[in-house]
Write a protein that holds these residues in place. Structure first.
Motif, PDB file in Angstrom:
ATOM      1  N   SER A   4       0.816  -1.201   0.000  1.00  0.00           N
ATOM      2  CA  SER A   4       0.000   0.000   0.000  1.00  0.00           C
ATOM      3  C   SER A   4       0.855   1.257   0.000  1.00  0.00           C
ATOM      4  O   SER A   4       0.393   2.325  -0.375  1.00  0.00           O
ATOM      5  CB  SER A   4      -0.933   0.010   1.219  1.00  0.00           C
ATOM      6  OG  SER A   4      -0.173   0.130   2.420  1.00  0.00           O
ATOM      7  N   ALA A   5       2.121   1.099   0.415  1.00  0.00           N
ATOM      8  CA  ALA A   5       3.011   2.262   0.441  1.00  0.00           C
ATOM      9  C   ALA A   5       3.631   2.534  -0.927  1.00  0.00           C
ATOM     10  O   ALA A   5       4.199   3.600  -1.161  1.00  0.00           O
ATOM     11  CB  ALA A   5       4.111   2.055   1.479  1.00  0.00           C
ATOM     12  N   ASP A   6       3.572   1.521  -1.835  1.00  0.00           N
ATOM     13  CA  ASP A   6       4.123   1.710  -3.168  1.00  0.00           C
ATOM     14  C   ASP A   6       3.355   2.799  -3.903  1.00  0.00           C
ATOM     15  O   ASP A   6       2.140   2.886  -3.813  1.00  0.00           O
ATOM     16  CB  ASP A   6       4.037   0.409  -3.969  1.00  0.00           C
ATOM     17  CG  ASP A   6       4.916  -0.691  -3.373  1.00  0.00           C
ATOM     18  OD1 ASP A   6       5.856  -0.329  -2.653  1.00  0.00           O
ATOM     19  OD2 ASP A   6       4.643  -1.868  -3.631  1.00  0.00           O
ATOM     20  N   LYS A   7       4.091   3.601  -4.665  1.00  0.00           N
ATOM     21  CA  LYS A   7       3.457   4.683  -5.407  1.00  0.00           C
ATOM     22  C   LYS A   7       3.441   4.362  -6.895  1.00  0.00           C
ATOM     23  O   LYS A   7       4.293   3.633  -7.408  1.00  0.00           O
ATOM     24  CB  LYS A   7       4.195   5.998  -5.163  1.00  0.00           C
ATOM     25  CG  LYS A   7       4.061   6.531  -3.748  1.00  0.00           C
ATOM     26  CD  LYS A   7       4.758   7.879  -3.610  1.00  0.00           C
ATOM     27  CE  LYS A   7       4.617   8.440  -2.203  1.00  0.00           C
ATOM     28  NZ  LYS A   7       5.313   9.741  -2.047  1.00  0.00           N
TER      29      LYS A   7
ATOM     30  N   GLY B 117       3.769   5.902 -10.631  1.00  0.00           N
ATOM     31  CA  GLY B 117       4.337   7.042 -11.338  1.00  0.00           C
ATOM     32  C   GLY B 117       3.852   7.112 -12.774  1.00  0.00           C
ATOM     33  O   GLY B 117       3.547   6.090 -13.392  1.00  0.00           O
TER      34      GLY B 117
ATOM     35  N   HIS C 115      -7.020  11.058  -7.727  1.00  0.00           N
ATOM     36  CA  HIS C 115      -5.767  10.319  -7.860  1.00  0.00           C
ATOM     37  C   HIS C 115      -4.584  11.198  -7.453  1.00  0.00           C
ATOM     38  O   HIS C 115      -3.580  11.296  -8.169  1.00  0.00           O
ATOM     39  CB  HIS C 115      -5.588   9.833  -9.300  1.00  0.00           C
ATOM     40  CG  HIS C 115      -6.748   9.039  -9.811  1.00  0.00           C
ATOM     41  ND1 HIS C 115      -7.282   7.967  -9.128  1.00  0.00           N
ATOM     42  CD2 HIS C 115      -7.501   9.170 -10.939  1.00  0.00           C
ATOM     43  CE1 HIS C 115      -8.293   7.462  -9.806  1.00  0.00           C
ATOM     44  NE2 HIS C 115      -8.458   8.175 -10.909  1.00  0.00           N
TER      45      HIS C 115
ATOM     46  N   GLY D 266      -2.428  10.711  -5.281  1.00  0.00           N
ATOM     47  CA  GLY D 266      -1.246   9.963  -4.860  1.00  0.00           C
ATOM     48  C   GLY D 266      -0.313   9.630  -6.004  1.00  0.00           C
ATOM     49  O   GLY D 266       0.803   9.127  -5.783  1.00  0.00           O
ATOM     50  N   LEU D 267      -0.727   9.909  -7.243  1.00  0.00           N
ATOM     51  CA  LEU D 267       0.133   9.643  -8.394  1.00  0.00           C
ATOM     52  C   LEU D 267       1.299  10.636  -8.436  1.00  0.00           C
ATOM     53  O   LEU D 267       1.144  11.810  -8.114  1.00  0.00           O
ATOM     54  CB  LEU D 267      -0.667   9.751  -9.691  1.00  0.00           C
ATOM     55  CG  LEU D 267      -1.770   8.711  -9.912  1.00  0.00           C
ATOM     56  CD1 LEU D 267      -2.551   9.047 -11.177  1.00  0.00           C
ATOM     57  CD2 LEU D 267      -1.187   7.315  -9.996  1.00  0.00           C
ATOM     58  N   VAL D 268       2.452  10.133  -8.867  1.00  0.00           N
ATOM     59  CA  VAL D 268       3.621  10.996  -9.034  1.00  0.00           C
ATOM     60  C   VAL D 268       3.826  11.193 -10.528  1.00  0.00           C
ATOM     61  O   VAL D 268       4.130  10.240 -11.258  1.00  0.00           O
ATOM     62  CB  VAL D 268       4.878  10.371  -8.406  1.00  0.00           C
ATOM     63  CG1 VAL D 268       6.053  11.338  -8.509  1.00  0.00           C
ATOM     64  CG2 VAL D 268       4.624  10.004  -6.950  1.00  0.00           C
TER      65      VAL D 268
ATOM     66  N   GLN E 161      11.144   8.629  -4.783  1.00  0.00           N
ATOM     67  CA  GLN E 161       9.882   9.031  -4.152  1.00  0.00           C
ATOM     68  C   GLN E 161       8.982   7.841  -3.849  1.00  0.00           C
ATOM     69  O   GLN E 161       7.834   8.022  -3.441  1.00  0.00           O
ATOM     70  CB  GLN E 161       9.146  10.026  -5.061  1.00  0.00           C
ATOM     71  CG  GLN E 161       9.892  11.323  -5.292  1.00  0.00           C
ATOM     72  CD  GLN E 161       9.175  12.223  -6.289  1.00  0.00           C
ATOM     73  OE1 GLN E 161       8.130  12.803  -5.992  1.00  0.00           O
ATOM     74  NE2 GLN E 161       9.732  12.335  -7.487  1.00  0.00           N
ATOM     75  N   GLY E 162       9.494   6.628  -4.062  1.00  0.00           N
ATOM     76  CA  GLY E 162       8.737   5.437  -3.723  1.00  0.00           C
ATOM     77  C   GLY E 162       7.943   4.833  -4.850  1.00  0.00           C
ATOM     78  O   GLY E 162       7.128   3.930  -4.629  1.00  0.00           O
ATOM     79  N   VAL E 163       8.152   5.296  -6.082  1.00  0.00           N
ATOM     80  CA  VAL E 163       7.408   4.756  -7.222  1.00  0.00           C
ATOM     81  C   VAL E 163       7.869   3.333  -7.516  1.00  0.00           C
ATOM     82  O   VAL E 163       9.059   3.084  -7.735  1.00  0.00           O
ATOM     83  CB  VAL E 163       7.585   5.645  -8.467  1.00  0.00           C
ATOM     84  CG1 VAL E 163       7.072   4.937  -9.715  1.00  0.00           C
ATOM     85  CG2 VAL E 163       6.857   6.970  -8.277  1.00  0.00           C
TER      86      VAL E 163
END
Length: 340
Positions: A10-13, A15, A104, A106-108, A130-132
């Motif tokens: 769930s922490a994965d982002k 991109g 959305h 939370g999208l990078v 950034q966790g993507v």
């Protein structure tokens, strides 16, 4: 699945990486030369044996062309830099905002250039920092071509070879037939005509490629023709009111035809009063649209006897295009985005 695993995932982002062609950092020969070297050294761009091409590139082209190209860039340079970089940066910012308004946030969203800066390699590194962990690569080329879309994928995959922990990847191959994209093009042209009147003929000009690429199976020519037909239909144009042409010919080989320059010259000789040119293969104005069409193309048409010439702006930061881009992005992220 354990709670720890669920928490980690769930922490994965997610991109989204927009990629455009590229641009020199300044309108000078010193800045244009390394950009051209990188661009013209790509084996998908110039499909000649390196032993034959590299002496020509380094011995002739890079010693003559940068100065002439720099003058072209200088004629269209903006206060904030290259138009291509300025508009691509703005598209990135607006797309992030449009996606956030749809829930959305939370999208990078970031952008890179295939050649020059910001480089694909450094941008992906920034996204991963950034966790993507899931990445959608969206080349800003509506029509697929091996020399554009495929070379973006080449560069992304080269980077993946060097990474221990690679992200999940998706690539948008093409969207030249996407209804939202076509509607955005038609909306922009209609708005331009509402303000400036309509032409006798609309020329849709796409970046050219050697004819040999089509013979080898590249679908680019057919995708350009399809986009042009869909756009003409959306605009309600009769067959004699529009043309599909190809620009930016380089070298002596035969390229995809009809050529834009030759078409503009012939239309001028035929006594066509007003011609407008739109460039549906470019989503952002650049040296090919602003200088090659807006300055050189205009002069060719007027010198041949034409009366009035208009270069219609590309999609750039138009709201219709940003909405279409957000729709496309959301659709391509299907299964990755949380349910609304």
């Amino acid at each position: 699945m354990s709670q720890a695993t669920e928490t980690s995932r769930s922490a994965d982002k997610i991109g989204v990486l927009l990629v455009n062609l590229g641009t020199p950092t300044a309108p000078t020969a010193a800045a244009v030369k390394p950009y051209l070297r990188e661009f013209l050294s790509d084996r998908r761009v110039v499909e000649l044996p390196a032993l034959l091409w590299q002496p020509i590139l380094n011995g002739i082209i890079l010693n003559t062309r940068p100065r002439a190209s720099a003058e072209k860039y200088a004629s269209i340079w903006l206060a904030d830099g290259s138009p291509l970089d300025v508009y691509t940066r703005e598209q990135t910012r607006l797309l992030a905002g449009a996606l956030a308004t749809r829930g959305h946030d939370g999208l990078v969203v970031d952008y890179a250039m295939r050649y020059g800066e910001p480089a694909i390699r450094s941008t992906i590194a920034r996204l991963q920092a950034q966790g993507v962990d899931r990445l959608l690569v969206l080349p800003l080329y509506p029509q697929y071509c091996a020399a554009t879309t495929a070379t973006v994928w080449d560069e992304v995959c080269r980077l993946m070879l060097t990474l221990r922990d690679i992200p999940a990847l998706r690539l948008v191959k093409h969207y030249g037939d996407d209804p939202g994209y076509i509607d955005a093009l038609a909306h922009g042209i209609d708005a331009y005509w509402s303000e400036h009147g309509r032409p006798d003929v609309l020329v849709t000009s796409f970046h050219g490629m050697p004819r040999r690429t089509r013979e080898l199976g590249d679908p680019y020519y057919d995708e350009c023709q399809d986009t042009a037909r869909r756009l003409a239909t959306a605009l309600g144009l009769a067959d004699d009111q529009w043309r599909c042409t190809f620009q930016s010919r380089f070298g002596r080989a035969e390229w995809l035809q009809p050529y834009t320059a030759a078409t503009l010259e012939q239309l001028g000789r035929d006594g066509v009063g007003r011609v407008d040119v739109a460039c549906p293969g470019f989503v952002a104005d650049c040296v090919e649209t602003l200088e090659e069409i807006g300055i050189e193309g205009k002069q060719i048409f007027l010198d041949a006897g034409g009366k009035v010439f208009h270069a219609i702006p590309c999609l750039n930061d138009s709201p219709a295009w940003i909405a279409a881009l957000a729709d496309l992005t959301t659709r391509e992220l299907g299964g990755w985005l949380p349910a609304a």
